[in-house]
Write a protein that holds these residues in place. Structure first.
Motif, PDB file in Angstrom:
ATOM      1  N   ASN A 177      -2.124   7.009   1.942  1.00 59.57           N
ATOM      2  CA  ASN A 177      -2.002   5.657   2.484  1.00 59.57           C
ATOM      3  C   ASN A 177      -3.049   5.553   3.593  1.00 59.57           C
ATOM      4  N   GLN A 189      -4.951  -0.099   2.309  1.00 59.50           N
ATOM      5  CA  GLN A 189      -5.527   0.623   1.179  1.00 59.50           C
ATOM      6  C   GLN A 189      -4.875   1.969   0.868  1.00 59.50           C
ATOM      7  N   THR A 190      -5.129   2.419  -0.345  1.00 62.07           N
ATOM      8  CA  THR A 190      -4.726   3.764  -0.752  1.00 62.07           C
ATOM      9  C   THR A 190      -5.884   4.425  -1.483  1.00 62.07           C
ATOM     10  N   ALA A 208       0.845  -1.203   0.000  1.00 64.63           N
ATOM     11  CA  ALA A 208       0.000   0.000   0.000  1.00 64.63           C
ATOM     12  C   ALA A 208       0.878   1.250   0.000  1.00 64.63           C
TER      13      ALA A 208
END
Lengths: 544, 544
Positions: free
Chosen positions: A291, A316-317, A231
C-alpha cells in the motif's frame, strides 16, 4: 563422452534384490551435461567468468558423483539440483542467470495461473520502458535511499555519453507514476489497474540462482485509486491471491502478514508479504503487496479531480512475484533425489518409460506406451513419453526423478500381456510408492492418475505444513527467541518494541521480523522484549 | 474537464437525417484523454521530455479536432490513431514507448498464436540475461560492425565503474552461442531449438512508435543443427510460419523472400524476410529468419562431436518478430475513422452498445444486452458490453470504431420489443455495413456473428491483396524502376547487378531491394540494370 553420474543410494533404495527387472536395467545412470553451479554465489568480482567453458569441460570429465545430500549441505544441494535438473545456468556476467527450458516452463506455469487471476480481478497488462531517467528515482526520498546502491546505469547510447544517465529499472513505481500523471484526470479514470511482466535489474552483491540475481523476471502490478480504503483493499486482495496461489498451486504453506516498519518497501506505507519456510528452515519472502499511500503520487503530482472538482492525489498499490518463486518450489519440496514438483505446477505431470529387453518386445511396448500417452493427453494431463533407445530405463528413472515429475508410468512386456501398467509416485520413494497392475484401459487409468496427482498435491502441502508448524516456536522472552533462532527455527512472539530493538535482534541473532502474521492468537499479549502490552505477535527468522 | 473531440464526418456519414435514433443520441462525441503523439519522432535530443506533462494538459484543453485524415498526412494519421485508440504513449526517455493495455492486448494475441506454433515445431522457451559483455559483441566481425552504432552501454553497477562495460542486448546471438557452447557436446544434443520473449534495445536515431523504438519487445528463436541442410530447412520453416501468421491471423499479405547481400542481417549467411505494404505504400519488414551458417559457431567455438567422434561447428538459425507487427496492423488496415482490426487478432471482436433514452427503458435494454453478451461469450467470442451511462451511444460508437472493433451490436428499446439487434461492420462504413433485425435468439445470433467475423477477416485480406497488387509494377529497365518508385509504388524486375549498383539505386531513388520473392515469374530474365542474364526478380521499394 557423457559424464557418468552415479546415484548409488537410489540404486539400492529402489532396486532391491527382489526387483522384477533384469539386472541389465538396474540403475547405473549417467545424467547428461551435468555441471555444478556451486561457484555461482562466489564468482569472481570481475564482470565475466571467461574460464567457465573450460572448467565446465573439466567438470564433465570428472563429475562421477551424486547430488550433494540435502542434509549435508543445503546450499550445495540446491545448486546441484538446479544444474542436474537443468533448471538454470550461469550467465556470463557475474550474478546473472540463464533460465533453461525446464526452469522456464515452471515460470510459465506460474505466469499462466497468475495472469488469469490478475485479469479476473480487473487488471490489464501493458509495458513500460525499462530505462528510467535518473532524476525520477530521486523524487521519492525513501525510494532513492532504498534503491540507489543497487542500480545499473546506462551512460552511453549510440556511441555518445548521455546527458542524463539512465537507470535500468529496479522496479517501476517512478515511471508508472510519470505516466499515470498523464492518463489520470478525473475520478472517472479511476481505479487504474495495470500489470506488467518484465525483467528487472538490481545490482546485488551476494547472488543465488532464482533467489537473488542481478536480473530477474517478475510481474509488477500498479494501481491508482480515489480513496485510501480502495487502495488498502486492493493491496490486501493481491496478497490474498498470492497466498492462494502458493497454497493451492505450489503446495507451499506461506504465512501471509504485514512487514515491520524496518522491512517495509522503500516508498510504501504498508508492505504485505507471504513468507515461506525453506527446507533448511530459513525464511523466503515469496511475494509482496504494497500500500503506497500517496507517497509516489505526491512526489510525481499524480492527481485527479474528484466528484466535486477538487484536485486530490491518488492512492496507490504495487505488488510483485518473481522467478524467485521457482527457487521457493525447489527449496520447499526437493529431496536428495532432486527436484519434486507439485502436480499443478509441473510442466510434465506424468512421464511414461517403456521398458523392453529384446528387440521383438519393443513394438508392443512402444505401441502400448503411445496409447497410454494419448489417453492421458486427451484427458488433459501434461504427459511425456520418453521413448529414446539411447538411454536405459534406469537412467530415465533417475533423470525424471531428478526433474521432479510427480508420476512415472512404467510399461514392460509383461505389463503389455496383462494390459496393465506400473505407477510410481515421486513423493514416496521405493516400493511404498509403486503400484503394480493398474489397468491400461483409458477410463480406469485416467481416473487413477487424476486421483494420484490430487493425492500428491495434497500430500506435498500437508508435509510442508507439518514441517513448517513443527519448526515455529512460540516465545515469550528474548532468551526464548534466541534459543529458537539458534536451533534454526522460527520464533513467534508478542512484539511492540522499538525499531532499535528490532535492529538489535537482527544484529545479535541474525533473525529479522518476517511479518506480523494476519492470523493472530487471541488474548492479551506482553512484548517479549520490553514486557509492555503488545497488540500482535511477530515472526522472527533468518532469511534468504 | 474532458477534451471535446468532434468527428463531424462520421456524424453526417452514419447518422443521416433519416436516422432512427433520436437527435439526443447523435454523435457529438468526446474521446477521453486524447493527446497527440506527433512529437514522438522529433522529440528533443536530450534524454527526457520533462515538459510533457504540462503540454499534455494544454493539449487536452485545445484538442477539439479530429484524427488527421490518412490521405492528408499518413504519418500524422498514424500517430493520431495510436494516441486516440490508446495503443501507446511516449516514454520519458527519447524514443521509448509505453505500450498501453489496448496495444499490449494486440501483442498478446500475436504472442498467443506464435507461442503455440513455436512449441508445435519443437522449440522451448527460455531466458537469457540481457547484459552481454562488450567483448562478446566484438567476436563476430560483421555483427559488431552492424550493431555497434546502436548499443546502449551499462558502465556503472552498484555504484562502481565496471571493469568491462556491458551491452544491453540488441539481439542475443552472442550470448546464446556462449551458452550453447556449454550445452552442446555431441550430435545427441542437436538440434537445440529455443526461443525467448524479451525486450531488446537499439539506440535508434529516428524513432516511430511500434515501428522503430529504442526498446522493443520481440521473440527471438535460436537453433543449432548438425548439418547445413537442417539449418536451412529450419530458417525456411520459420519464415513460412510468419507468413501464414501474417496472412491468416492479421490479414496482411506479406511477400516472403530472400534479402539481398547488402540487406542481410549482420552475421547471417542468408536472411529470409516477410515484406508488407503499408497504407502509404512504403514497405515494412515484418519478420526475418536468418540462416547463420557457422558464423557464430566459429566465432564462439560452438562445436559438437559427430557420430564418428569428429568435432564440427554447429549450423545455426535465428528468427524474430517484434512489437513492430502492431504498427504493421495499424498501417495496413486503419482508415480515417481509426484502427481496424482483423477479427482473429482483435482483443475485442464484438462490442455491444445498449441504447436507451428514458429511465424505464434502461432495465429491459441492459438485460437484453447482458444476455446477448453471455451468449456470445459462451460461444467463444471476445465480447465487450459497454454499459456505462457516463457516455452517449454516439460517443461509444466513435470510441469503439476508433479502437477498430470488427463488429458492433446495438440494442435499443425497439430491438428489445422485436427480440432483434442491429449489427454494424467496422470495415463497411455507414448504412451499407449495418444490418437491422438480426434475431437475438442465441443460436441464430452466434451463427450470424461467426459468419460476419469470417467475412470481415477474408474481406480485409482481399482488400489488402488487391491494394498490394495494384501497387507493384513490373519493370524491365532502370528508368521504369525510377518511374514506379517516384509514383510511390513497388518495382519488381529482374536483377543480377552488383552491390554497387544496388547502392546506387538506393542513393538515387531512396528504394532498396526488399527481397527476392520466393514466388518467381517463369522464363528467362534480363537484369533491368545491366542487361545481363538474371536468375531472379527483386522487389524494390521505399521502406520504413
Amino acid at each position: 563422452m557423457v559424464a557418468s553420474l552415479r546415484l548409488p543410494s537410489l540404486t539400492s533404495l529402489l532396486f532391491p534384490a527382489t526387483t522384477r527387472y533384469p539386472a541389465s536395467l538396474r540403475r547405473t545412470v549417467c545424467l547428461p551435461n551435468r555441471r555444478p553451479l556451486s561457484g555461482f554465489a562466489t564468482a569472481p568480482s570481475g564482470t565475466t567468468a571467461s574460464t567457465e567453458t573450460k572448467s565446465a569441460e573439466v567438470d564433465r570429465l570428472k563429475s562421477d558423483r551424486a547430488v550433494t545430500p540435502r542434509s549435508k549441505d543445503f546450499n550445495a544441494w540446491y545448486l546441484d539440483v538446479i544444474a542436474s535438473a537443468e533448471l538454470a545456468d550461469y550467465g556470463p556476467v557475474r550474478g546473472t542467470m540463464v533460465i533453461r527450458p525446464y526452469g522456464y516452463a515452471i515460470w510459465e506455469a506460474i505466469q499462466e495461473y497468475l495472469n488469469v487471476k490478475f485479469k479476473e480481478t480487473g487488471h490489464s497488462n501493458m509495458y513500460f520502458p525499462q530505462f528510467i531517467p535518473y532524476s525520477f528515482i530521486e523524487k521519492e526520498a525513501s525510494h532513492v535511499e532504498g534503491f540507489s546502491p543497487e542500480l545499473a546505469l546506462v551512460t552511453v547510447g549510440g556511441g555518445k555519453e548521455l546527458e542524463e544517465k539512465l537507470v535500468v529499472r529496479p522496479t517501476s513505481e517512478t515511471i508508472v507514476n510519470h505516466m499515470f500523471t498523464q492518463w489520470i484526470h478525473s475520478y472517472r479514470d479511476l481505479p487504474l489497474m495495470i500489470n506488467q511482466w518484465a525483467n528487472v535489474t538490481r545490482w546485488e552483491m551476494r547472488t543465488k540462482p532464482f533467489i537473488r540475481t542481478l536480473e530477474f523476471l517478475w510481474q509488477e502490478g500498479h494501481t491508482a485509486h480515489a480513496t485510501p480504503e480502495e487502495a488498502e483493499k486492493e493491496a490486501k486482495q493481491m496478497i490474498e491471491i498470492y497466498t492462494r496461489f502458493a497454497f493451492e498451486q505450489t503446495a507451499i504453506p506461506v504465512i501471509p502478514g504485514r512487514k515491520s516498519k524496518l522491512e517495509t518497501f522503500a516508498g510504501a506505507d504498508i508492505t504485505y508479504t507471504i513468507e515461506a519456510m525453506m527446507g533448511d528452515r530459513k525464511a523466503l519472502q515469496a511475494g509482496t503487496s504494497h500500500n503506497l499511500g500517496q507517497n509516489f503520487s505526491r512526489a510525481f503530482g499524480t492527481q485527479f479531480a474528484d466528484e466535486n472538482g477538487e484536485r486530490q492525489h491518488v492512492w496507490q498499490t504495487s505488488w510483485a512475484v518473481s522467478t524467485r518463486f521457482v527457487g521457493d518450489i525447489i527449496m520447499t519440496h526437493g529431496d536428495d533425489t532432486g527436484l519434486m514438483l507439485p502436480p499443478k505446477i509441473a510442466p510434465v505431470q506424468v512421464v511414461i518409460v517403456p521398458i523392453w529387453k529384446k528387440e521383438n518386445e519393443k513394438t508392443g511396448v512402444l505401441s502400448a506406451a503411445s496409447s497410454v500417452k494419448e489417453a492421458l493427453h486427451t484427458a488433459g494431463f501434461r504427459v511425456k513419453l520418453d521413448d529414446t533407445d539411447q538411454r536405459t530405463p534406469g537412467w530415465k528413472f533417475n533423470f525424471w526423478e531428478m526433474k521432479g515429475i510427480p508420476l512415472r508410468i512404467e510399461i514392460g512386456p509383461r505389463d503389455v500381456s496383462s494390459n496393465s501398467v506400473v505407477v510410481s509416485r515421486r513423493d514416496i520413494p521405493g516400493k511404498a510408492g509403486k503400484v503394480f497392475g493398474i489397468s491400461m484401459e483409458a477410463s480406469t487409468l485416467v481416473a487413477y492418475v487424476k486421483e494420484k496427482l490430487d493425492e500428491i498435491q495434497s500430500s506435498l502441502l500437508e508435509k510442508a505444513v507439518s514441517f513448517r508448524d513443527s519448526n515455529i516456536v512460540d516465545v515469550n522472552s528474548y532468551d526464548e527467541l534466541k534459543d529458537a533462532i539458534s536451533l534454526g527455527k522460527w520464533a513467534r512472539g508478542p512484539w511492540s518494541a522499538s525499531d532499535a530493538d528490532e535492529q538489535r535482534v537482527k544484529e545479535e541473532t541474525g533473525a529479522t521480523i518476517r511479518c506480523y502474521p494476519f492470523e493472530q492468537p487471541k488474548g492479551t499479549k506482553t512484548c517479549l522484549m520490553t514486557g509492555n502490552p503488545a497488540e500482535e505477535v511477530a515472526i522472527f527468522a533468518k532469511s534468504y
